[in-house]
Design a protein around this motif. Sequence first.
Motif, mmCIF file in Angstrom:
data_model
loop_
_atom_site.group_PDB
_atom_site.id
_atom_site.type_symbol
_atom_site.label_atom_id
_atom_site.label_comp_id
_atom_site.label_asym_id
_atom_site.label_seq_id
_atom_site.Cartn_x
_atom_site.Cartn_y
_atom_site.Cartn_z
ATOM 1 N N ASN A 116 -15.862 24.752 -6.459
ATOM 2 C CA ASN A 116 -14.482 24.997 -6.893
ATOM 3 C C ASN A 116 -14.486 25.990 -8.054
ATOM 4 O OD1 ASN A 116 -13.457 23.060 -5.078
ATOM 5 N ND2 ASN A 116 -13.957 21.433 -6.522
ATOM 6 N N TYR A 117 -15.223 27.062 -7.913
ATOM 7 C CA TYR A 117 -15.501 28.021 -8.992
ATOM 8 C C TYR A 117 -14.234 28.458 -9.732
ATOM 9 C CZ TYR A 117 -17.803 31.885 -11.386
ATOM 10 O OH TYR A 117 -18.307 32.712 -12.338
ATOM 11 N N ALA A 118 -13.218 28.832 -9.022
ATOM 12 C CA ALA A 118 -11.978 29.294 -9.655
ATOM 13 C C ALA A 118 -10.779 28.530 -9.102
ATOM 14 C CB ALA A 118 -11.805 30.790 -9.454
ATOM 15 N N THR A 119 -10.983 27.265 -8.778
ATOM 16 C CA THR A 119 -9.904 26.423 -8.247
ATOM 17 C C THR A 119 -9.259 25.679 -9.409
ATOM 18 O OG1 THR A 119 -11.134 26.139 -6.199
ATOM 19 C CG2 THR A 119 -9.332 24.602 -6.617
ATOM 20 N N PHE A 120 -8.018 26.033 -9.686
ATOM 21 C CA PHE A 120 -7.310 25.417 -10.802
ATOM 22 C C PHE A 120 -6.359 24.323 -10.337
ATOM 23 C CE2 PHE A 120 -8.791 29.407 -12.375
ATOM 24 C CZ PHE A 120 -9.165 29.137 -13.678
ATOM 25 N N SER A 121 -6.337 24.031 -9.058
ATOM 26 C CA SER A 121 -5.487 22.951 -8.542
ATOM 27 C C SER A 121 -6.374 21.768 -8.198
ATOM 28 C CB SER A 121 -4.728 23.425 -7.302
ATOM 29 O OG SER A 121 -5.642 23.784 -6.288
ATOM 30 N N GLY A 122 -5.777 20.608 -8.178
ATOM 31 C CA GLY A 122 -6.534 19.394 -7.883
ATOM 32 C C GLY A 122 -6.907 18.662 -9.158
ATOM 33 N N ARG A 123 -7.873 17.763 -9.002
ATOM 34 C CA ARG A 123 -8.265 16.899 -10.105
ATOM 35 C C ARG A 123 -9.779 16.905 -10.258
ATOM 36 N NH1 ARG A 123 -4.620 11.503 -9.127
ATOM 37 N NH2 ARG A 123 -5.524 10.901 -11.099
ATOM 38 N N ALA A 124 -10.258 16.599 -11.454
ATOM 39 C CA ALA A 124 -11.685 16.478 -11.741
ATOM 40 C C ALA A 124 -11.900 15.213 -12.560
ATOM 41 C CB ALA A 124 -12.196 17.685 -12.513
ATOM 42 N N THR A 125 -12.893 14.437 -12.198
ATOM 43 C CA THR A 125 -13.169 13.187 -12.905
ATOM 44 C C THR A 125 -13.797 13.472 -14.263
ATOM 45 O OG1 THR A 125 -15.371 12.998 -11.941
ATOM 46 C CG2 THR A 125 -13.549 11.949 -10.737
ATOM 47 N N ARG A 126 -13.844 12.419 -15.081
ATOM 48 C CA ARG A 126 -14.497 12.550 -16.386
ATOM 49 C C ARG A 126 -15.951 12.937 -16.222
ATOM 50 N NH1 ARG A 126 -13.405 7.210 -19.779
ATOM 51 N NH2 ARG A 126 -13.766 6.321 -17.755
ATOM 52 N N ALA A 127 -16.618 12.280 -15.267
ATOM 53 C CA ALA A 127 -18.040 12.564 -15.071
ATOM 54 C C ALA A 127 -18.261 14.020 -14.690
ATOM 55 C CB ALA A 127 -18.608 11.642 -13.994
ATOM 56 N N GLU A 128 -17.448 14.517 -13.785
ATOM 57 C CA GLU A 128 -17.581 15.911 -13.382
ATOM 58 C C GLU A 128 -17.401 16.837 -14.579
ATOM 59 O OE1 GLU A 128 -15.422 19.027 -10.273
ATOM 60 O OE2 GLU A 128 -14.995 16.885 -10.134
ATOM 61 N N PHE A 129 -16.407 16.608 -15.389
ATOM 62 C CA PHE A 129 -16.142 17.449 -16.550
ATOM 63 C C PHE A 129 -17.300 17.414 -17.539
ATOM 64 C CE2 PHE A 129 -14.650 17.858 -20.917
ATOM 65 C CZ PHE A 129 -14.096 19.130 -20.873
ATOM 66 N N TRP A 130 -17.759 16.212 -17.916
ATOM 67 C CA TRP A 130 -18.778 16.102 -18.946
ATOM 68 C C TRP A 130 -20.145 16.566 -18.451
ATOM 69 C CZ3 TRP A 130 -17.420 16.385 -23.635
ATOM 70 C CH2 TRP A 130 -16.210 15.843 -24.060
ATOM 71 N N TRP A 131 -20.458 16.345 -17.166
ATOM 72 C CA TRP A 131 -21.720 16.896 -16.634
ATOM 73 C C TRP A 131 -21.684 18.420 -16.683
ATOM 74 C CZ3 TRP A 131 -25.653 14.125 -17.023
ATOM 75 C CH2 TRP A 131 -25.727 12.814 -16.594
#
Length: 146
Positions: free
Chosen positions: A49-64
């Motif tokens: 999702n290199y330049a995908t600004f729509s949707g959601r990301a979990t905490r784990a995904e963000f912090w990793w």
Amino acid sequence: MDNNQQGFNQQPYQQPYQQAYQEPAYQQCAVPEAPAIGFGEAISRCFKNYATFSGRATRAEFWWWQLFSFLVGCVLGWIPILGWLISLALFLPGLAVAVRRLHDIGKGGGFWFIYLIPLVGSPIFYLIWNCTKSEPQDNRFGPYLG
């Protein structure tokens, strides 16, 4: 005066009706947590999702992703041209995962710009919003990831 009259041998005060401790109602209906993802899966999701600004990301995904960016910056950042190119390449997916993380807590992606305002966009906002649990239901940005 004997000891009984002075209150030395009296039983401690007890409530007429003692209730067993119960968890508050808001803790009884626990919300299922989004499944934890590993380091490799989080990095692959961010690159997918290199330049995908729509949707959601979990905490784990963000912090990793934050950890990955930090480690790559520490290892390759000292090489003059390569470090600059790597940071440029990692900026866009980092921004995208930050916006998707804001979506996951129910905030619009425009809230990311608060970080750029001096004194208002402090690291406190950054930590609070990015450590907040996901909204446990579908929201206007996409389905619940749990």
